[in-house]
Motif scaffolding. Sequence first.
Motif, PDB file in Angstrom:
ATOM      1  N   ILE A 304       0.830  -1.205   0.000  1.00 30.36           N
ATOM      2  CA  ILE A 304       0.000   0.000   0.000  1.00 30.36           C
ATOM      3  C   ILE A 304       0.864   1.255   0.000  1.00 30.36           C
ATOM      4  N   LYS A 305       1.906   1.240   0.800  1.00 27.05           N
ATOM      5  CA  LYS A 305       2.814   2.394   0.835  1.00 27.05           C
ATOM      6  C   LYS A 305       3.511   2.569  -0.503  1.00 27.05           C
ATOM      7  N   ALA A 306       3.949   1.470  -1.109  1.00 32.95           N
ATOM      8  CA  ALA A 306       4.644   1.534  -2.393  1.00 32.95           C
ATOM      9  C   ALA A 306       3.734   2.101  -3.483  1.00 32.95           C
ATOM     10  N   LEU A 307       2.479   1.681  -3.506  1.00 33.25           N
ATOM     11  CA  LEU A 307       1.542   2.172  -4.512  1.00 33.25           C
ATOM     12  C   LEU A 307       1.252   3.656  -4.313  1.00 33.25           C
ATOM     13  N   THR A 308       1.142   4.072  -3.057  1.00 35.62           N
ATOM     14  CA  THR A 308       0.906   5.489  -2.761  1.00 35.62           C
ATOM     15  C   THR A 308       2.096   6.334  -3.193  1.00 35.62           C
TER      16      THR A 308
END
Length: 331
Positions: A304-308
């Motif tokens: 989720i952090k990577a996609l954000t």
Amino acid sequence: KVKENKSWKIDEVKRRAKDINKSKLLQINYRPFDTQYIYYDDNFIERSRKDVMQHYLAKNDNVGLLTTKAFRDKEFAHAFVTNNISEAIFLSGTTASNAMSFPLYLYSESAGDQQNLIKNNVRKPNLNPEIIEKIAVALSLSFVWEKLNGNNNTFSPIDLLDYVYASLHSPMYRDTYKEFLKIDFPRIPYPKNRDTFWQLVQLGGQLRQIHLLESPLVEKYITSYPKDGDNIIIRKIIQKDWELYDTDKQLGRVWINDNQYFDLIPLIAWEFYIGGYQPAQKWLKDRTGRKLCYEDILHYQKIIKALTETDRLMKEIGSINRAYPVNSQGS
């Protein structure tokens, strides 16, 4: 449930595969942010593509670009990086959107220990010398085989990969060349000038590290997993399992069972596409019926952090003024 075909017969595989070697049990990049294991042996795998994949096996210090020759998904989002062997449908389940793998370095079969790789010329950049020369002349830079930190008068293979990677994540590039990308390999505009080149190299490098989950940023979690339970995914991860509860901040949660959920997920991350997949959804869907261990829970929060962060960096790339002139000749 293994299926046979005209050229792959189970009895023949059993006859040829006499010795099981644990060294052939390898990690494979199966889907975005999803690493699995494979027994990598030509006797078991019909199309191992070892002529390409062998370059990721030498010393595990290679990196490569994954992209498509054409795509049939809704939009072009078919660019990722790998430091490992990878699945053909890594980017999409559509056969016309197969993930072609381009290793940055090529290794000879006699590759020795890492210290001798360069000295023995067993590791060579997988780059066209004519294109390298053209970029070097245009930017008044010298090309070196290995990156020299802090020296902006030289550029290296990893710099070129990062430049290409940033280019492929430019919203302007994707929109401008959308129709061409549907039918052929991406063509990359030559850099306009040094400033633009180094800006894109920097942003592409950040993207590369985030997508390989090597950046410290991915461990600065923005989500939570607040409820105790058995951690078994029983939901099918369909629309009713997603709840957007804060429309102002565009935050939601995804339920994995009747009691547990991942919370504070940005909508942009939940809906984000890499190739034909939405990793925030697919990673969970592929684990329906399974129990998430502690490492799985942390890994999902990294996704989720990577996609954000990918969305943020793509916007930064898009803001670089006139970085992608439409009439640029591509390589």
